[in-house]
Design a protein around this motif. Structure first.
Motif, PDB file in Angstrom:
ATOM      1  N   LEU A 149      15.410  11.230 -11.278  1.00  0.00           N
ATOM      2  CA  LEU A 149      14.986  11.003  -9.901  1.00  0.00           C
ATOM      3  C   LEU A 149      13.711  10.151  -9.850  1.00  0.00           C
ATOM      4  CD1 LEU A 149      15.667  14.572  -8.491  1.00  0.00           C
ATOM      5  CD2 LEU A 149      17.008  12.500  -8.068  1.00  0.00           C
ATOM      6  N   THR A 150      12.802  10.396 -10.781  1.00  0.00           N
ATOM      7  CA  THR A 150      11.583   9.589 -10.854  1.00  0.00           C
ATOM      8  C   THR A 150      11.930   8.145 -11.208  1.00  0.00           C
ATOM      9  OG1 THR A 150      10.349  11.540 -11.555  1.00  0.00           O
ATOM     10  CG2 THR A 150       9.319   9.408 -11.958  1.00  0.00           C
ATOM     11  N   PHE A 151      12.856   7.976 -12.130  1.00  0.00           N
ATOM     12  CA  PHE A 151      13.300   6.635 -12.507  1.00  0.00           C
ATOM     13  C   PHE A 151      13.950   5.941 -11.309  1.00  0.00           C
ATOM     14  CE2 PHE A 151      16.047   3.806 -15.288  1.00  0.00           C
ATOM     15  CZ  PHE A 151      15.009   2.987 -15.658  1.00  0.00           C
ATOM     16  N   ARG A 152      14.621   6.705 -10.474  1.00  0.00           N
ATOM     17  CA  ARG A 152      15.226   6.163  -9.255  1.00  0.00           C
ATOM     18  C   ARG A 152      14.143   5.604  -8.331  1.00  0.00           C
ATOM     19  NH1 ARG A 152      19.454   4.574  -5.809  1.00  0.00           N
ATOM     20  NH2 ARG A 152      18.962   5.287  -3.738  1.00  0.00           N
ATOM     21  N   ILE A 153      13.068   6.342  -8.156  1.00  0.00           N
ATOM     22  CA  ILE A 153      11.967   5.883  -7.308  1.00  0.00           C
ATOM     23  C   ILE A 153      11.355   4.604  -7.879  1.00  0.00           C
ATOM     24  CG2 ILE A 153       9.634   6.430  -6.491  1.00  0.00           C
ATOM     25  CD1 ILE A 153      10.574   9.395  -6.412  1.00  0.00           C
ATOM     26  N   ILE A 154      11.127   4.615  -9.181  1.00  0.00           N
ATOM     27  CA  ILE A 154      10.530   3.448  -9.839  1.00  0.00           C
ATOM     28  C   ILE A 154      11.449   2.234  -9.728  1.00  0.00           C
ATOM     29  CG2 ILE A 154       9.800   2.494 -12.065  1.00  0.00           C
ATOM     30  CD1 ILE A 154       8.979   5.433 -12.771  1.00  0.00           C
ATOM     31  N   SER A 155      12.746   2.445  -9.929  1.00  0.00           N
ATOM     32  CA  SER A 155      13.683   1.321  -9.859  1.00  0.00           C
ATOM     33  C   SER A 155      13.770   0.756  -8.445  1.00  0.00           C
ATOM     34  CB  SER A 155      15.067   1.731 -10.364  1.00  0.00           C
ATOM     35  OG  SER A 155      15.709   2.596  -9.453  1.00  0.00           O
ATOM     36  N   SER A 156      13.707   1.625  -7.449  1.00  0.00           N
ATOM     37  CA  SER A 156      13.714   1.142  -6.063  1.00  0.00           C
ATOM     38  C   SER A 156      12.473   0.319  -5.768  1.00  0.00           C
ATOM     39  CB  SER A 156      13.799   2.319  -5.091  1.00  0.00           C
ATOM     40  OG  SER A 156      15.026   2.966  -5.223  1.00  0.00           O
ATOM     41  N   GLU A 157      11.335   0.797  -6.265  1.00  0.00           N
ATOM     42  CA  GLU A 157      10.094   0.058  -6.085  1.00  0.00           C
ATOM     43  C   GLU A 157      10.185  -1.315  -6.753  1.00  0.00           C
ATOM     44  OE1 GLU A 157       5.351   0.501  -7.164  1.00  0.00           O
ATOM     45  OE2 GLU A 157       6.629   2.264  -7.248  1.00  0.00           O
ATOM     46  N   LYS A 158      10.704  -1.347  -7.975  1.00  0.00           N
ATOM     47  CA  LYS A 158      10.838  -2.609  -8.713  1.00  0.00           C
ATOM     48  C   LYS A 158      11.817  -3.548  -8.001  1.00  0.00           C
ATOM     49  CE  LYS A 158      10.010  -5.352 -12.135  1.00  0.00           C
ATOM     50  NZ  LYS A 158       8.695  -5.951 -12.291  1.00  0.00           N
ATOM     51  N   PHE A 159      12.929  -2.999  -7.524  1.00  0.00           N
ATOM     52  CA  PHE A 159      13.929  -3.799  -6.812  1.00  0.00           C
ATOM     53  C   PHE A 159      13.294  -4.465  -5.590  1.00  0.00           C
ATOM     54  CE2 PHE A 159      17.087  -4.105  -3.421  1.00  0.00           C
ATOM     55  CZ  PHE A 159      18.036  -4.910  -4.021  1.00  0.00           C
ATOM     56  N   HIS A 160      12.557  -3.692  -4.798  1.00  0.00           N
ATOM     57  CA  HIS A 160      11.935  -4.251  -3.601  1.00  0.00           C
ATOM     58  C   HIS A 160      10.831  -5.253  -3.957  1.00  0.00           C
ATOM     59  CE1 HIS A 160      14.034  -0.925  -1.640  1.00  0.00           C
ATOM     60  NE2 HIS A 160      14.076  -1.759  -0.640  1.00  0.00           N
ATOM     61  N   CYS A 193       0.836  -1.213   0.000  1.00  0.00           N
ATOM     62  CA  CYS A 193       0.000   0.000   0.000  1.00  0.00           C
ATOM     63  C   CYS A 193       0.864   1.254   0.000  1.00  0.00           C
ATOM     64  CB  CYS A 193      -0.921   0.003   1.211  1.00  0.00           C
ATOM     65  SG  CYS A 193      -2.223  -1.233   1.124  1.00  0.00           S
ATOM     66  N   MET A 194       1.953   1.219   0.755  1.00  0.00           N
ATOM     67  CA  MET A 194       2.859   2.377   0.801  1.00  0.00           C
ATOM     68  C   MET A 194       3.488   2.631  -0.562  1.00  0.00           C
ATOM     69  SD  MET A 194       4.622   1.714   4.527  1.00  0.00           S
ATOM     70  CE  MET A 194       6.041   2.665   4.113  1.00  0.00           C
ATOM     71  N   LEU A 195       3.904   1.567  -1.242  1.00  0.00           N
ATOM     72  CA  LEU A 195       4.516   1.714  -2.559  1.00  0.00           C
ATOM     73  C   LEU A 195       3.500   2.232  -3.578  1.00  0.00           C
ATOM     74  CD1 LEU A 195       6.701  -1.521  -2.712  1.00  0.00           C
ATOM     75  CD2 LEU A 195       7.514   0.827  -2.444  1.00  0.00           C
ATOM     76  N   GLU A 196       2.280   1.720  -3.505  1.00  0.00           N
ATOM     77  CA  GLU A 196       1.242   2.182  -4.419  1.00  0.00           C
ATOM     78  C   GLU A 196       0.906   3.650  -4.166  1.00  0.00           C
ATOM     79  OE1 GLU A 196      -2.019  -0.537  -3.970  1.00  0.00           O
ATOM     80  OE2 GLU A 196      -1.067  -2.055  -5.234  1.00  0.00           O
ATOM     81  N   ASP A 197       0.837   4.036  -2.897  1.00  0.00           N
ATOM     82  CA  ASP A 197       0.560   5.428  -2.560  1.00  0.00           C
ATOM     83  C   ASP A 197       1.681   6.341  -3.066  1.00  0.00           C
ATOM     84  OD1 ASP A 197      -0.986   7.538  -1.217  1.00  0.00           O
ATOM     85  OD2 ASP A 197       0.755   7.616   0.136  1.00  0.00           O
ATOM     86  N   MET A 198       2.931   5.936  -2.858  1.00  0.00           N
ATOM     87  CA  MET A 198       4.055   6.731  -3.329  1.00  0.00           C
ATOM     88  C   MET A 198       4.011   6.878  -4.845  1.00  0.00           C
ATOM     89  SD  MET A 198       8.161   6.072  -3.109  1.00  0.00           S
ATOM     90  CE  MET A 198       7.981   4.559  -4.004  1.00  0.00           C
ATOM     91  N   SER A 199       3.723   5.784  -5.520  1.00  0.00           N
ATOM     92  CA  SER A 199       3.633   5.818  -6.975  1.00  0.00           C
ATOM     93  C   SER A 199       2.564   6.801  -7.437  1.00  0.00           C
ATOM     94  CB  SER A 199       3.327   4.407  -7.489  1.00  0.00           C
ATOM     95  OG  SER A 199       3.130   4.403  -8.862  1.00  0.00           O
TER      96      SER A 199
END
Length: 87
Positions: free
Chosen positions: A38-49, A3-9
């Motif tokens: 920076l946006t790609f960084r957020i997305i990549s972190s989400e994908k990594f996790h 839920c946190m990742l979806e909210d951040m997205s």
């Protein structure tokens, strides 16, 4: 956590959805990163996790090649990050 990742997205999408490509690619100076990087960084972190925690595996070679430049945010690598329009 999901839920946190979806909210951040959703928050990121809302914040930048009306930006032009020029605005996303803007770089304040040589020591800064662009908004799209920076946006790609957020997305990549989400994908990594997602892969490492939820799927309990390591990134495969193709995923690693795609996501690793943004995870390090190396300025030399992120200069090549230019994304499509935000949807």
């Amino acid at each position: 956590m999901v839920c946190m990742l979806e909210d951040m997205s959703n928050q990121v999408k809302i914040s930048i959805k009306n930006f032009t490509m020029e605005e996303l690619d803007y770089q304040f100076d040589e020591k800064s990163n662009k908004i799209d990087a920076l946006t790609f960084r957020i997305i990549s972190s989400e994908k990594f996790h997602q892969v490492c925690i939820l799927e309990e595996r390591k990134l495969n070679e193709e995923q690693h090649k795609l996501w690793e430049p943004a995870r390090s945010l190396d300025l030399l690598e992120t200069k090549n990050i230019k994304g499509p329009e935000i949807t």
